[in-house]
Design an enzyme around this catalytic site. Structure first.
Site, PDB file in Angstrom:
ATOM      1  N   ARG A 215       0.844  -1.188   0.000  1.00 36.60           N
ATOM      2  CA  ARG A 215       0.000   0.000   0.000  1.00 36.60           C
ATOM      3  C   ARG A 215       0.886   1.247   0.000  1.00 36.60           C
ATOM      4  NH1 ARG A 215      -1.953  -3.598   3.690  1.00 36.60           N
ATOM      5  NH2 ARG A 215      -4.029  -4.469   3.274  1.00 36.60           N
ATOM      6  N   LYS A 238      -1.968  -0.914   8.020  1.00 37.99           N
ATOM      7  CA  LYS A 238      -3.408  -1.179   8.082  1.00 37.99           C
ATOM      8  C   LYS A 238      -3.727  -2.447   8.845  1.00 37.99           C
ATOM      9  CE  LYS A 238      -7.537  -1.623   5.195  1.00 37.99           C
ATOM     10  NZ  LYS A 238      -8.092  -1.578   3.815  1.00 37.99           N
ATOM     11  N   HIS A 316      -2.943   3.506  -6.184  1.00 38.49           N
ATOM     12  CA  HIS A 316      -3.280   2.269  -5.470  1.00 38.49           C
ATOM     13  C   HIS A 316      -3.455   1.090  -6.426  1.00 38.49           C
ATOM     14  CE1 HIS A 316      -4.864  -0.218  -2.239  1.00 38.49           C
ATOM     15  NE2 HIS A 316      -5.871  -0.541  -3.020  1.00 38.49           N
ATOM     16  N   ARG A 319      -0.861  -1.741  -6.926  1.00 38.32           N
ATOM     17  CA  ARG A 319      -0.895  -2.895  -6.013  1.00 38.32           C
ATOM     18  C   ARG A 319      -1.679  -4.047  -6.641  1.00 38.32           C
ATOM     19  NH1 ARG A 319      -0.706  -4.653  -0.559  1.00 38.32           N
ATOM     20  NH2 ARG A 319      -2.671  -5.404   0.312  1.00 38.32           N
ATOM     21  N   HIS A 341      -2.444 -10.484   2.724  1.00 38.42           N
ATOM     22  CA  HIS A 341      -3.841 -10.812   2.987  1.00 38.42           C
ATOM     23  C   HIS A 341      -3.953 -12.090   3.810  1.00 38.42           C
ATOM     24  CE1 HIS A 341      -5.126  -8.454  -0.859  1.00 38.42           C
ATOM     25  NE2 HIS A 341      -5.026  -7.667   0.198  1.00 38.42           N
ATOM     26  N   TYR A 350      -8.394  -8.336  -5.651  1.00 33.55           N
ATOM     27  CA  TYR A 350      -7.301  -7.641  -6.324  1.00 33.55           C
ATOM     28  C   TYR A 350      -6.977  -8.300  -7.668  1.00 33.55           C
ATOM     29  CZ  TYR A 350      -6.084  -4.537  -2.456  1.00 33.55           C
ATOM     30  OH  TYR A 350      -6.108  -3.543  -1.513  1.00 33.55           O
TER      31      TYR A 350
END
Length: 361
Positions: A215, A238, A316, A319, A341, A350
């Protein structure tokens, strides 16, 4: 001279008053203290309505005697009062600063509209109408986020015995259609070339993001001191996920090697931050704000002749591009581990090209 407080007529039922200036009756809610105008109606009608409202509250909500309070009759709570308790519960969850800020704004929005509602009387219809007000404005994401927060608010109220059912559960979250376009590698290359017209760190940031798949908030905090034992160590802001990425990691599609990209970053400046600007803040810090990456990317993107639709990709999306390229070269499990993840379901999001790429048969 101080303004004389409004006095309630002793000849009228409690909570009812008559104001000569407006020739209107007003009834004040004893819990929320909010006055409700009854208008210019006959005194008999106003008295009847006030008595009816008072009786309803006394029978359903208000312990009218001290003995009832001692026996433990349930205390009446408004949603606003319960939110004060809920904020204490949130403080114990050890949330990230940004999450706390977002949640605070959400609670402020909920309190401004529904704060005076009695907690035990809020029903599904009221929740649905509140959420629909955002859907009608095209703010489906806001509606979904507030539905999640409201559900948690009432779930905690159930846990503490304040209510028995959660009025949010029967409602449905709107199906969101993601509008932002995906970024493919050909588009990335054109934007990268346009970024050469900007300071060197812009192109380097794009390379670092593509090779690591992190990120933007984590990219700007990467330091050279995070490199040891032949790996770049990252603690994601995050999720708190801790990654150790080998310096010899290669992304063949882009002909990039992590160690080589980092060396180019090292030779471009004398700062501890891998990506930084030469401009310093008042405290001498040379790190970048995440929004600075986005703005620089948008500037480079707009300098190209690419037709990227009404909702073009942002920084973003690099990513997502990284996850798709790594998935092809090293498999989906590797892409999931690199992105940090915990669930393969999130990685699947994604990997979804959103119709951007052809399906190879």
């Amino acid at each position: 001279m101080a303004k004389r407080p409004t006095r309630y007529d002793a000849n009228l039922p409690k909570n009812l008053t008559y104001r000569r200036k407006y020739r209107s009756f007003y009834w004040r809610h004893p819990i929320t203290r909010k006055e409700l105008p009854l208008g210019q109606i006959a005194r008999r009608d106003a008295v009847g309505q006030a008595i009816e409202a008072n009786n309803y509250l006394e029978q359903n909500y208000l312990p009218s005697t001290l003995i009832e309070r001692i026996k433990g009759r349930e205390e009446v709570l408004t949603l606003g009062s319960w939110l004060e308790r809920y904020e204490v519960i949130l403080d114990r969850r050890d949330l990230k600063p940004n999450t706390i800020k977002i949640r605070g704004n959400q609670l402020k929005m909920i309190r401004s509209v529904m704060g005076e509602y009695l907690l035990s009387e809020i029903d599904t219809r009221q929740i649905a109408e509140y959420l629909e007000s955002f859907n009608a404005q095209g703010k489906g994401s806001m509606s979904t986020a507030l539905r999640s927060v409201l559900s948690d608010i009432f779930r905690e109220a159930i846990v503490e015995g304040r209510i028995k059912t959660n009025p949010v559960e029967p409602t449905k979250a709107p199906r969101l259609k993601v509008k932002r376009e995906r970024l493919n590698y050909d588009e990335f290359k054109q934007i990268y070339l346009a970024a050469r017209e900007q300071p060197q760190w812009v192109g380097l940031a794009m390379e670092i993001d593509l090779i690591t798949g992190q990120r933007r908030e984590d990219v700007v905090l990467m330091r050279f001191t995070d490199i040891f034992d032949g790996r770049l160590h990252i603690e994601q802001g995050k999720t708190g996920m801790r990654l150790a990425i080998p310096l010899d990691l290669r992304l063949e599609a882009a002909n990039l090697c992590l160690g080589e990209v980092i060396e180019r970053c090292r030779s471009s400046h004398a700062s501890d931050y891998i990506i930084n600007t030469t401009r310093r803040s008042k405290n001498g810090d040379t790190s970048l704000h995440p929004d600075t990456l986005t703005k620089a990317f948008v500037k480079a993107r707009n300098a190209t002749k690419l037709d990227l639709g009404d909702n073009p990709p942002t920084f973003h999306e690099i990513r997502s591009l990284a996850s798709r390229l790594y998935s092809i070269e090293k498999g989906e499990e590797f892409a999931q581990r690199l992105l940090g993840h915990k669930s393969a379901v999130m990685t699947k999001k994604y990997l979804d090209p959103r119709g951007k790429e052809y399906v190879l048969v």
